[in-house]
Write a protein that holds these residues in place. Sequence first.
Motif, PDB file in Angstrom:
ATOM      1  N   ILE A  67      41.183  13.726 -52.232  1.00  0.00           N
ATOM      2  CA  ILE A  67      42.350  13.290 -52.992  1.00  0.00           C
ATOM      3  C   ILE A  67      41.852  12.804 -54.348  1.00  0.00           C
ATOM      4  O   ILE A  67      41.132  11.806 -54.438  1.00  0.00           O
ATOM      5  CB  ILE A  67      43.124  12.191 -52.258  1.00  0.00           C
ATOM      6  CG1 ILE A  67      43.735  12.747 -50.972  1.00  0.00           C
ATOM      7  CG2 ILE A  67      44.225  11.615 -53.156  1.00  0.00           C
ATOM      8  CD1 ILE A  67      44.476  11.720 -50.137  1.00  0.00           C
TER       9      ILE A  67
ATOM     10  N   LYS B  98      46.403   9.609 -56.913  1.00  0.00           N
ATOM     11  CA  LYS B  98      47.607   9.267 -56.163  1.00  0.00           C
ATOM     12  C   LYS B  98      48.623   8.657 -57.118  1.00  0.00           C
ATOM     13  O   LYS B  98      48.267   7.878 -58.004  1.00  0.00           O
ATOM     14  CB  LYS B  98      47.274   8.276 -55.039  1.00  0.00           C
ATOM     15  CG  LYS B  98      46.461   8.889 -53.918  1.00  0.00           C
ATOM     16  CD  LYS B  98      45.885   7.851 -52.984  1.00  0.00           C
ATOM     17  CE  LYS B  98      46.916   7.049 -52.271  1.00  0.00           C
ATOM     18  NZ  LYS B  98      46.306   6.143 -51.269  1.00  0.00           N
TER      19      LYS B  98
ATOM     20  N   MET C 229      49.891  12.773 -53.523  1.00  0.00           N
ATOM     21  CA  MET C 229      48.434  12.697 -53.400  1.00  0.00           C
ATOM     22  C   MET C 229      47.857  14.053 -53.795  1.00  0.00           C
ATOM     23  O   MET C 229      47.863  14.996 -52.993  1.00  0.00           O
ATOM     24  CB  MET C 229      48.052  12.332 -51.961  1.00  0.00           C
ATOM     25  CG  MET C 229      48.545  10.967 -51.509  1.00  0.00           C
ATOM     26  SD  MET C 229      48.776  10.807 -49.703  1.00  0.00           S
ATOM     27  CE  MET C 229      50.476  11.414 -49.521  1.00  0.00           C
TER      28      MET C 229
ATOM     29  N   PHE D 248      45.178  16.850 -54.486  1.00  0.00           N
ATOM     30  CA  PHE D 248      43.838  17.133 -53.978  1.00  0.00           C
ATOM     31  C   PHE D 248      43.173  18.310 -54.665  1.00  0.00           C
ATOM     32  O   PHE D 248      41.971  18.509 -54.505  1.00  0.00           O
ATOM     33  CB  PHE D 248      43.876  17.344 -52.457  1.00  0.00           C
ATOM     34  CG  PHE D 248      44.774  18.460 -51.989  1.00  0.00           C
ATOM     35  CD1 PHE D 248      44.309  19.767 -51.922  1.00  0.00           C
ATOM     36  CD2 PHE D 248      46.075  18.203 -51.589  1.00  0.00           C
ATOM     37  CE1 PHE D 248      45.126  20.802 -51.480  1.00  0.00           C
ATOM     38  CE2 PHE D 248      46.900  19.236 -51.130  1.00  0.00           C
ATOM     39  CZ  PHE D 248      46.425  20.538 -51.081  1.00  0.00           C
TER      40      PHE D 248
ATOM     41  N   GLY E  11      38.236   9.530 -53.240  1.00  0.00           N
ATOM     42  CA  GLY E  11      39.418   9.974 -52.524  1.00  0.00           C
ATOM     43  C   GLY E  11      39.108  10.411 -51.108  1.00  0.00           C
ATOM     44  O   GLY E  11      38.007  10.884 -50.803  1.00  0.00           O
TER      45      GLY E  11
END
Length: 482
Positions: free
Chosen positions: A359, A362, A387, A389, A446
């Motif tokens: 991630i 966010k 989120m 990625f 992340g």
Amino acid sequence: MTTLVVSLVMLACHGETTQRPRTAGEVAPDAETVIASEDDAGPSAREPAQRPPYKPPSSLGEPIEIRKTKRTRMVYADLDEGAAIRGRIPSRESFEVFEKREGPGCSRAWAKVAAAAWICLEHTEPSDVEPAPLPTLEDGALVPFLYARHQHHDVASTPPIPAYASVSDARAHADPVELLPAYGSYAFTRYRPNNGDPLLITSDRRVVRAAELTLFDPSKFGGRELGEAPIPAGHTLAWAIRWQTWIHAEPNPESDTLARVNYHDTLSVVGDGVVGEDGERWFEVPASNDHARGWISDHDIGRFVPAPPPEPVRGGQITVDVDLDEQVLSVWLEDTPVFVTLISSGKRNDETPPGIYRIENKRAYGKMQSNAHARDPYYVDAVPWAMYFQGSYALHASFWHDMFGHRMSHGCVNLSPRDAKRVFELTSPTLPHGWLFVHEHADDPGAVVRVRKRDTPTPDRREQLGGQGGNSIAAWSEDQVP
């Protein structure tokens, strides 16, 4: 649209245990797994193996002060406005301060507001209001805003939606200050009945006539906390994903029906299944108080088929596993699954790409839109609990449908609002209270995200995470449309 001035434009989606799921950064449990084992003979006497931590231990200590922003403030990885951006704190939000230092480019002190995160204290003031997590939810609410779209949003000839500067202008049918594309979905903070001519108010006080708009009713679906409701030994957790889901007496759609399973209800199946006369795989459903032992078609269910996280697994590591075949997402704390639910991944021609990711950032909420020449244009305001990625691919809440268990998106991983909030809470990087968004950093990497599909390679797409991160000021300007 200027409805949410603090949001960013992103091109989106191309034996029973009493332990609870930990949030990101907490140590792993010593307790037994939340999937019961058939040969579990009691707590193990072995000491758990020591793993190097996924996230460095915090050295922040207790905050020395609470302050509030007078205008939106950027957060940097160092005492320098040319450093990598770590996040953003919106106007009028409180935040914690852990340390103060003098530094260049700031007429007032720099303040450390999280690990490797600094803000110039210009345009801030002391506050006695504790910072609150964003987005803010009213009691009992599933989403932070009222969301609506035009009744004829899917008709190309539908005219734009007028947005007025004030309630009085809307009532007088004055010239609008903005025209919103009819295909968009928009966020509002208030609904005013207005004597039969209802109005919706945006966060920047624009006013929209609501007569031709339809308010969304977000899905109430929610996944399963495995610490609270472990999966019985030898059973596989599943959800019904069809409106007409039946348990049959035999693995044959023409056999007698024993019971109906409601849409999105959970059930248990056992074994690896058998191929029925219709060519579909069928799974055995154990007998219950409601029905005898029966069979259910794989076509009608989404199953949680556990696959341990990719090695190496570090101490306290959170892994989000996305099973594209079953349309099921699970969150793992080290080697233990703690939360499982249904998702909606990318539909045909917009598939979610398999791979291993982290991630990267966010966002409490932010707008998502297609590019200027998209064959299927879309605009969605203030999508909560996003989120990201990989580029524009994200896990996020979807308030506009209840088709979890089916491929529906432009490439993102859709979650129900309840589930998106939970996954957001469990994963890193941690969004501090009062912040709108946060980027990962070596001090707060992340969570791992694995997207997998049967008979498809799952390449490791994680980039090296340096101390300064990979983002820059230019990369996250307000008007960027990737």
